[in-house]
Design a protein around this motif. Structure first.
Motif, PDB file in Angstrom:
ATOM      1  N   GLU A   1       5.196 -74.949  29.072  1.00 26.26           N
ATOM      2  CA  GLU A   1       4.903 -73.859  28.159  1.00 26.26           C
ATOM      3  C   GLU A   1       6.158 -73.403  27.420  1.00 26.26           C
ATOM      4  O   GLU A   1       6.106 -73.120  26.214  1.00 26.26           O
ATOM      5  CB  GLU A   1       4.308 -72.683  28.932  1.00 26.26           C
ATOM      6  N   ALA A   2       7.285 -73.353  28.125  1.00 30.17           N
ATOM      7  CA  ALA A   2       8.533 -72.954  27.466  1.00 30.17           C
ATOM      8  C   ALA A   2       8.936 -73.978  26.403  1.00 30.17           C
ATOM      9  O   ALA A   2       9.372 -73.605  25.307  1.00 30.17           O
ATOM     10  CB  ALA A   2       9.639 -72.796  28.501  1.00 30.17           C
TER      11      ALA A   2
ATOM     12  N   ASN B   1       6.537 -73.575  23.406  1.00 31.16           N
ATOM     13  CA  ASN B   1       6.874 -72.391  22.619  1.00 31.16           C
ATOM     14  C   ASN B   1       8.164 -72.576  21.834  1.00 31.16           C
ATOM     15  O   ASN B   1       8.319 -72.010  20.755  1.00 31.16           O
ATOM     16  CB  ASN B   1       6.976 -71.162  23.523  1.00 31.16           C
ATOM     17  N   LYS B   2       9.081 -73.361  22.364  1.00 29.75           N
ATOM     18  CA  LYS B   2      10.341 -73.594  21.654  1.00 29.75           C
ATOM     19  C   LYS B   2      10.133 -74.483  20.435  1.00 29.75           C
ATOM     20  O   LYS B   2      10.687 -74.235  19.367  1.00 29.75           O
ATOM     21  CB  LYS B   2      11.368 -74.220  22.597  1.00 29.75           C
TER      22      LYS B   2
END
Length: 66
Positions: A49-50, A53-54
């Motif tokens: 998820e990180a 999102n990045k």
């Protein structure tokens, strides 16, 4: 072991025998059999998820150029 423990060593050896009892060790691991796999899966989800999102973060401007 060639050297004898002596009376003090025998005393402490007998005092620590309870630590090797099967009911004492690994209780949490047996009580929660899938916890390790779940934690690994959740960690992979958080990293994914990180990364998502990045790379695919929405732009801060109101117009969409994507």
């Amino acid at each position: 072991m060639g050297k004898s423990l002596g009376s003090t060593g025998e005393f402490f050896k007998r005092r620590d025998e309870w630590r090797k009892h099967p009911m004492v060790g690994n209780q949490l691991r047996h009580a929660t059999p899938g916890l390790g796999i779940a934690l690994v899966a959740f960690g992979i989800y958080l990293v994914g998820e990180a990364a998502y999102n990045k790379f695919y973060s929405p732009s801060s401007s109101s117009s969409s150029s994507h």
